[in-house]
Scaffold this active site. Structure first.
Site, mmCIF file in Angstrom:
data_model
loop_
_atom_site.group_PDB
_atom_site.id
_atom_site.type_symbol
_atom_site.label_atom_id
_atom_site.label_comp_id
_atom_site.label_asym_id
_atom_site.label_seq_id
_atom_site.Cartn_x
_atom_site.Cartn_y
_atom_site.Cartn_z
ATOM 1 C CB THR A 95 1.357 33.117 -8.894
ATOM 2 O OG1 THR A 95 0.683 31.901 -8.571
ATOM 3 C CG2 THR A 95 0.402 34.037 -9.638
ATOM 4 C CE LYS A 171 -2.125 29.811 -9.436
ATOM 5 N NZ LYS A 171 -0.808 29.579 -8.843
ATOM 6 C CE LYS A 239 2.723 35.577 -4.429
ATOM 7 N NZ LYS A 239 2.450 34.953 -5.755
#
Length: 297
Positions: A95, A171, A239
């Site tokens: 990602t 995503k 994150k």
């Protein structure tokens, strides 16, 4: 049959490598953990250094944590990209921000390599079953070269166009929803417990009601069982939601629900829960209200 290198044998990468093996491919599995590499080789994985594996491979699947690790293992000193044959394809599955996907695609093209921006969703169980959802973008040639790997690893490949970055953007949309839904699960179950409701009954009733979500149905049972074995760790969310926030900021888009969920995951990390299952975000709420969760005394 293709020769494929998988870099990163964590909870997702190991399952993906195993799925590729089952499909009959020659698969090199590389990781910073010698134990993980040995375990994969014991299952039939091929041995070899980064240079040897990459030089032999038609496809390289990069399943590391973030953009910094992707950059290092592909393009850093001793990185795999320098050893791939021209025309080989890189599937980048971490990602990352769309801008970073475009950067990596340009770096690959400069070496005569194809690049597929290919983040993944589905969790470790679906990775092991070859049933992932892959959100991919890249040139038609990259899709064609990657097809043997995609077919072995994914139940669904969402082809999102020729421009790298679209996969990573999609995503980010997914991670926004997933992170908010996990935090909402923790808040909702904690609310029910605060009112004397049995956690198991909360899961039973809400799973059959309009307020349910895939994340509620998947994560709330971990709370009921008091089992925070990490299927997906708390540490992932600062994150990933941080990436979402950065993308939104660059677009001038307010994302208050993302920011609220991010704050809860950061609080969980600060409390020492970074490496356990992300359902443990409920502990942030429980600690604030003095609640006792299942499995706690």
């Amino acid at each position: 049959m293709a020769t494929i290198t998988v870099i990163g044998l964590g909870s997702m990468g190991m399952g993906m490598a195993q799925s590729l093996l089952r499909a009959g491919h020659v698969v090199h599995g590389l990781d910073i953990s010698e134990a993980r590499m040995a375990a994969f080789q014991a299952e039939g994985g091929a041995a070899g250094s980064v240079a040897e594996a990459a030089a032999a491979s038609d496809v390289l699947v990069c399943v590391v944590l973030n953009a910094a690790q992707t950059r290092e293992v592909l393009f850093g000193a001793g990185g795999a990209a320098a050893h791939l044959r021209p025309g080989a394809v890189i599937l980048s599955c971490a990602t990352i921000a769309p801008a970073e996907a475009r950067e990596f695609a340009e770096a690959a093209a400069g070496r005569g390599l194809l690049y597929l921006d290919a983040p993944i969703s589905g969790g470790a169980a679906k990775a092991a079953q070859g049933q992932l959802s892959i959100m991919a973008s890249g040139a038609a040639e990259a899709f064609a070269a990657a097809r043997p790997a995609l077919e072995a690893m994914a139940a669904t490949v969402h082809e999102l166009g020729a421009e790298p970055g679209a996969g990573s953007a999609m995503k980010a949309v997914n991670q926004l929803l997933a992170g908010v839904h996990i935090a909402a699960m923790g808040e909702a179950v904690a609310l029910g417990i605060s009112q004397g409701l049995d956690p198991a009954r909360i899961v039973e009733v809400i799973s059959a009601s309009a307020g349910t979500s895939w994340m509620f149905e998947n994560r709330a049972p971990h709370v009921v069982e008091g089992d925070y074995t990490p299927r997906s760790a708390v540490a992932i969310w600062p994150k990933d939601l941080g990436i979402v926030g950065g993308i939104a900021a660059s677009a001038g888009l307010p994302v208050p629900m993302t920011e609220t969920a991010l704050a809860q995951f950061r609080a969980a990390v600060e409390a020492g829960d970074a490496q356990i299952d992300d359902a443990a975000v409920i502990r942030v709420y429980a600690r604030a209200a003095g609640l006792t969760l299942p499995g706690e005394s």
